[in-house]
Design an enzyme around this catalytic site. Sequence first.
Site, PDB file in Angstrom:
ATOM      1  N   GLU A   1      -4.944  -8.671  -7.159  1.00 48.50           N
ATOM      2  CA  GLU A   1      -5.372  -7.719  -8.185  1.00 48.50           C
ATOM      3  C   GLU A   1      -4.425  -7.802  -9.372  1.00 48.50           C
ATOM      4  OE1 GLU A   1      -4.966  -3.976  -5.759  1.00 48.50           O
ATOM      5  OE2 GLU A   1      -3.859  -3.401  -7.546  1.00 48.50           O
TER       6      GLU A   1
ATOM      7  N   CYS B   1      -6.643  -4.652  -2.321  1.00 44.74           N
ATOM      8  CA  CYS B   1      -5.669  -5.259  -1.412  1.00 44.74           C
ATOM      9  C   CYS B   1      -6.285  -6.154  -0.338  1.00 44.74           C
ATOM     10  CB  CYS B   1      -4.818  -4.184  -0.749  1.00 44.74           C
ATOM     11  SG  CYS B   1      -3.823  -3.276  -1.936  1.00 44.74           S
TER      12      CYS B   1
ATOM     13  N   HIS C   1      -2.745  -3.748   6.989  1.00 46.11           N
ATOM     14  CA  HIS C   1      -2.278  -3.500   5.631  1.00 46.11           C
ATOM     15  C   HIS C   1      -1.188  -2.422   5.639  1.00 46.11           C
ATOM     16  CE1 HIS C   1      -2.147  -3.166   1.384  1.00 46.11           C
ATOM     17  NE2 HIS C   1      -2.615  -1.941   1.368  1.00 46.11           N
TER      18      HIS C   1
END
Lengths: 347, 131
Positions: free
Chosen positions: A82, A114, A237
């Site tokens: 990103e 993400c 994550h």
Amino acid sequence: MMKASRPVGIVGYGSYVPRYRLPAQEVSQLWTDGNSPVPVREKSVNGIDEDVATMSIEAARNALKRSGVEPQDIGAVWVGSESHPYAVKPTSTIVAEAIGATPYTQAADWQFACKAGTEAFQASIGFVAGGMTRYAMAIGMDAAQGRPGDALEYTAGAGGAAFLVGAADEAIAEVEASLSFVTDTPDFWRRQYEKFPEHAGRFTGEPAYFHHVTSAASKLMSEMGLTSKDFDYFVCHQPNAKFPLKAGEELGFSRDQMKAGMLVNDIGNTYAGSCMIGLTAIMDIAKPGERILVTSFGSGAGSDAFSIRMLRASEPRGAISTRAYVERRKVIDYAMYTRLKGYYKLN
Amino acid sequence: MEVARYWRTTRQRYQLVGEVCPNCSGKIFPPRDVCPTCEKEAKTPFAFSGVGEVYSYSTVYQAAAGYEKATPYTVAMIRLAEGPLVSAQLTDIDDKDVAIGMPVEMVTRVLREDGDRGMLVYGYKFRPVMV
Ligand SMILES: [Zn+2]
């Protein structure tokens, strides 16, 4: 559940973390007189001459070294991020050129907050299994931005990983199956021409992160007829130190299963690189036969889950280990951080 | 940097691709199509390993236009393992830690940008070896 019609795996992998570290306490000190609790110990910060292209190049070079593959045999170079350096102009062509994969290759930039890296990885599996190419390089890399003083400034780090996907019979690890779980959930976004992202505060927890991570991971396990006991490692994550541990606990994983892939206290949240670099740290030490569950999370929102089984121990062959990058660290203060981020106006 | 010149020199800047002399096997960088040793034509591409050592260096405090953001920084002459000397910036090192003979390796970095609207210029720098 998505299962490739031909067995596919990871034939090479590599990571990258820049050298600089900003202790979260520095941010707390400046904006809250040290009163705000810190969500991580420190975060990695890219040098003034580093961006997603240069960091992707180094991770991809490490992946190539581990694989022994000739770059001209790579049929796709995909970069998920990103923080692509250009708004218009692909990062992937820069990376493909630098690793020697051009000109007969696919190249594309991927976006999904993400989870941009894991979706490139998932697509690579299909691209290789379908016989479109022998090898595909999937990269998740970020040099994340947090508005000065915002909660994200404590954690928004830099780094990521590259995975070279190829046939399982020449792989270090096989991708047994994967699963993707997405909904339209506006928990975090950045509008066109804005420098910093916006987030929906507490809403980013339960309905966004936890719902997607646990749904994707538990559905993949149940469809495979497996439970958390069948995995040696779990990595997901890592936006801060608390969320991944809580998600893992909900899924039935112990701290021991999560330890090897937890890098967030050392390097912060590397966004599209987060669970992917955690996976490289695990693959650096995992033994043949061991099984790894990987689950990404991207705001907006979605999670990709993968079951990965080690076929052999990985040999570095000149590649730099994730541990070596994590241990290479130069601590900086907030003033130097401001300079590296380019916030000072020089002329 | 002019776009056409940037594009023509991409492989030498991104990958440290020079030339090898078919006559005396001398390695050439940057590429110049003529061997500096035997003066024969040399157009065969050769990818350098990127490994070398610091031959000499100087720290820059007053930067040239486009490099102000990075001052102070150290520029070095690097003796590549294959022979040629190449000048480049050092990176990922504190200027006081630079020493002659220090082993270094090539990395691809942002060299500079042409303002906020211009092109990003990528190329080689060298850092202390990590492996
Ligand atoms: Zn010659």
